[in-house]
Design a protein around this motif. Sequence first.
Motif, short mmCIF file in Angstrom:
data_model
loop_
_atom_site.label_atom_id
_atom_site.label_comp_id
_atom_site.label_asym_id
_atom_site.label_seq_id
_atom_site.Cartn_x
_atom_site.Cartn_y
_atom_site.Cartn_z
N LYS A 1 -11.53 2.10 -5.18
CA LYS A 1 -12.06 1.17 -4.43
C LYS A 1 -11.62 -0.28 -5.01
O LYS A 1 -11.83 -1.22 -4.32
CB LYS A 1 -13.80 1.21 -4.81
N PRO A 2 -11.44 -0.35 -6.44
CA PRO A 2 -10.79 -1.80 -6.77
C PRO A 2 -9.38 -2.07 -6.00
O PRO A 2 -8.76 -1.19 -5.44
CB PRO A 2 -10.40 -1.47 -8.27
N ASN A 3 -9.31 -3.45 -5.93
CA ASN A 3 -8.28 -3.98 -4.86
C ASN A 3 -6.73 -3.20 -5.19
O ASN A 3 -5.94 -3.13 -4.65
CB ASN A 3 -8.41 -5.18 -4.88
N ASN A 4 -6.84 -2.99 -6.69
CA ASN A 4 -5.33 -2.80 -7.16
C ASN A 4 -5.03 -1.25 -6.85
O ASN A 4 -4.00 -0.77 -7.18
CB ASN A 4 -5.48 -2.87 -8.67
N ALA A 5 -5.98 -0.63 -6.12
CA ALA A 5 -5.84 0.79 -5.64
C ALA A 5 -5.16 0.86 -4.08
O ALA A 5 -5.16 1.80 -3.50
CB ALA A 5 -6.98 1.64 -5.64
N LYS A 6 -5.05 -0.29 -3.48
CA LYS A 6 -4.34 -0.63 -2.18
C LYS A 6 -3.15 0.44 -1.99
O LYS A 6 -2.15 0.48 -2.94
CB LYS A 6 -4.03 -1.86 -1.76
N GLY A 7 -3.12 1.22 -1.01
CA GLY A 7 -2.02 2.18 -0.69
C GLY A 7 -2.11 3.60 -1.25
O GLY A 7 -1.36 4.48 -0.96
N SER A 8 -3.12 3.76 -2.13
CA SER A 8 -3.47 5.30 -2.63
C SER A 8 -4.16 5.60 -1.48
O SER A 8 -4.70 5.28 -0.64
CB SER A 8 -4.44 4.83 -3.83
N MET A 9 -4.07 7.18 -1.73
CA MET A 9 -4.93 8.15 -0.68
C MET A 9 -5.23 9.12 -1.30
O MET A 9 -4.80 9.80 -2.28
CB MET A 9 -3.88 8.24 0.50
#
Length: 245
Positions: free
Chosen positions: A8-16
């Motif tokens: 959920k934090p923004n630094n996890a963008k691109g994770s899946m």
Amino acid sequence: NNLLAPFKPNNAKGSMVLVTTRIPSVAKKRGTTGPINLDGLKNDDFWLMFKACAFGDENYEEQESLSGIGQKIAQKLKGNPLAAQTAASILRDHLSIEHWTRNLRNEYWKSLQLTNGIMPALKLCYEELPFHLQQCFSYCSIFPYNYQFPIKELVHMWISQGFMKRDHSSGSLEEMGRSYVTELVNLGFFEQVEENEEVFSSSKQTSYDINVLMHDFARMVSRAECGIVDGLQCNDMLSTVQHLA
């Protein structure tokens, strides 16, 4: 929620999150994209894997005499990687034409699959089914591999065998049978294939089949009641067999 919290934090963008399941209804409820259906390996890739499992570090070029028998065995495994590992565990004990020919004829790897690989997991799923669905599924072992059965034909066969009993609902036996098919599809035992036009009408009818792994499993659990003759090969039939295909 606990699983998704780190994403959920923004630094996890691109994770899946990649979810694997044998149950289509789970994929549909949890997935944000369409599910990717995994089929067996293609012939060339499967043969490369089978050779690696059967010969290990041995020089395959020195075992060229086994190639013809090995390819016939590989064809019987229908692209299933776990089946390749199971069969190879028997074959690599003796790299001889006699040993491989005997295994090609008797298919010893099928008995091993009951205790190794994915078969025990499938057996647990099967045992969780209500008895009427177990009965309907195991009966379908009489169909050949890759046979596409129209839902109407299948339901009428189940009715003729007495697998469906009238309950307190107002639905007909045909409607009850269709609901059984839907349940088996949602649980991953059947697969829906493209709709085919009926021969004598313009209407389309949905057909179903059983993937290779499930088909092998169906034959295992139905062995006491369903006997199968494949080509010229006739396996030992139990005295309890009631259906012969």
